[in-house]
Design a protein around this motif. Structure first.
Motif, mmCIF file in Angstrom:
data_model
loop_
_atom_site.group_PDB
_atom_site.id
_atom_site.type_symbol
_atom_site.label_atom_id
_atom_site.label_comp_id
_atom_site.label_asym_id
_atom_site.label_seq_id
_atom_site.Cartn_x
_atom_site.Cartn_y
_atom_site.Cartn_z
ATOM 1 N N SER A 99 -11.249 -24.384 0.203
ATOM 2 C CA SER A 99 -10.305 -23.627 1.017
ATOM 3 C C SER A 99 -10.961 -22.408 1.646
ATOM 4 O O SER A 99 -10.620 -22.021 2.767
ATOM 5 C CB SER A 99 -9.112 -23.192 0.160
ATOM 6 O OG SER A 99 -8.413 -24.314 -0.332
ATOM 7 N N LEU A 100 -11.886 -21.807 0.928
ATOM 8 C CA LEU A 100 -12.617 -20.675 1.488
ATOM 9 C C LEU A 100 -13.306 -21.082 2.790
ATOM 10 O O LEU A 100 -13.275 -20.349 3.786
ATOM 11 C CB LEU A 100 -13.637 -20.173 0.459
ATOM 12 C CG LEU A 100 -14.247 -18.784 0.644
ATOM 13 C CD1 LEU A 100 -14.901 -18.344 -0.653
ATOM 14 C CD2 LEU A 100 -15.272 -18.724 1.756
ATOM 15 N N ILE A 101 -13.895 -22.259 2.779
ATOM 16 C CA ILE A 101 -14.573 -22.749 3.983
ATOM 17 C C ILE A 101 -13.567 -23.215 5.024
ATOM 18 O O ILE A 101 -13.631 -22.825 6.199
ATOM 19 C CB ILE A 101 -15.546 -23.881 3.619
ATOM 20 C CG1 ILE A 101 -16.670 -23.348 2.732
ATOM 21 C CG2 ILE A 101 -16.122 -24.533 4.880
ATOM 22 C CD1 ILE A 101 -17.495 -24.414 2.059
ATOM 23 N N ALA A 102 -12.615 -24.042 4.588
ATOM 24 C CA ALA A 102 -11.698 -24.676 5.538
ATOM 25 C C ALA A 102 -10.663 -23.711 6.099
ATOM 26 O O ALA A 102 -10.157 -23.943 7.205
ATOM 27 C CB ALA A 102 -10.992 -25.844 4.860
ATOM 28 N N CYS A 103 -10.349 -22.646 5.370
ATOM 29 C CA CYS A 103 -9.295 -21.725 5.805
ATOM 30 C C CYS A 103 -9.805 -20.357 6.245
ATOM 31 O O CYS A 103 -9.154 -19.703 7.071
ATOM 32 C CB CYS A 103 -8.273 -21.527 4.679
ATOM 33 S SG CYS A 103 -7.475 -23.052 4.139
#
Length: 214
Positions: A99-103
């Motif tokens: 999520s850190l990467i995708a969001c």
């Protein structure tokens, strides 16, 4: 199965990695987002209401148009190898990094945001480049801290790839293309290099796709 993809889209790249890891065959349907193919009325109406890539149409007639939803569906229906752990704590840890990467990193640096900055807000090429590198540095610093605290290698979380690696690899690949510096992220880059040594990750790379152009 049909995959609607653009070779240089990091979200499409995530899904291609998952399909390759699971050994799933699919019909590649290129959507050129550089010329607005993702906004074609037929594509939006019939395939992806979000007007983005990727999208899949599964053999059982399910159509999905967001990479994390696609990956979750594939992991549930084709659980070998499992990419989103079943153990609650392990699952949450993998989703935290993914999520850190995708969001946090990807949304502020994708093509439509960069085009808006340049075409609508009038930022210079140098300012756009600085914007991209700033948010990559912010995000990868956080990735590095997570891996330093919780990572167990040689992949992000252990001896097998997970969703975290499937999100990390495309982000690093795009950041490399944009000239970012990775000296401060040794654990991140070690996981990236280990993943890229696997045939499935290599097969999903942009240059291996049928719509690849320089």
């Amino acid at each position: 199965m049909q995959l609607y993809s653009f070779f240089n889209s990091s979200t499409s790249y995530r899904v291609r990695i998952v399909l390759a890891l699971k050994g799933l065959d699919y019909d590649y349907r290129p959507v050129n987002i550089r010329v607005g193919g993702h906004r074609d009325p037929a594509y939006v109406a019939e395939v992806n209401p979000s007007a983005v890539v990727p999208a899949i149409v599964t053999d059982d007639g399910v159509t999905l148009g967001q990479s994390l939803a696609i990956i979750d569906y594939l992991d549930a229906h084709h659980p070998e190898p499992r990419l989103i752990p079943e153990d609650p704590a392990e699952r949450a840890r993998v989703l935290e990094l993914a999520s850190l990467i995708a969001c946090d990193i990807h949304p502020v640096n994708n093509l439509r945001i960069l085009k808006y900055l340049q075409d609508k807000l009038g930022v210079t090429a140098e300012e756009k480049d600085a914007w991209y590198k700033h948010w990559v540095a912010e995000g990868l610093a956080a990735v590095e801290r997570l891996l330093a605290r919780y990572g167990s290698g040689p992949f992000c979380f252990g001896a097998a790839p997970t969703l975290a690696d499937c999100c990390l690899v495309p982000q690093i690949a795009n950041a490399e293309r944009m000239g970012c510096n990775f000296d401060d992220y040794p654990k991140t880059m070690a996981a990236y290099r280990h993943a890229m040594a696997l045939p499935a990750f290599a097969a999903a790379a942009p240059k291996r796709q049928p719509d690849f152009v320089q």
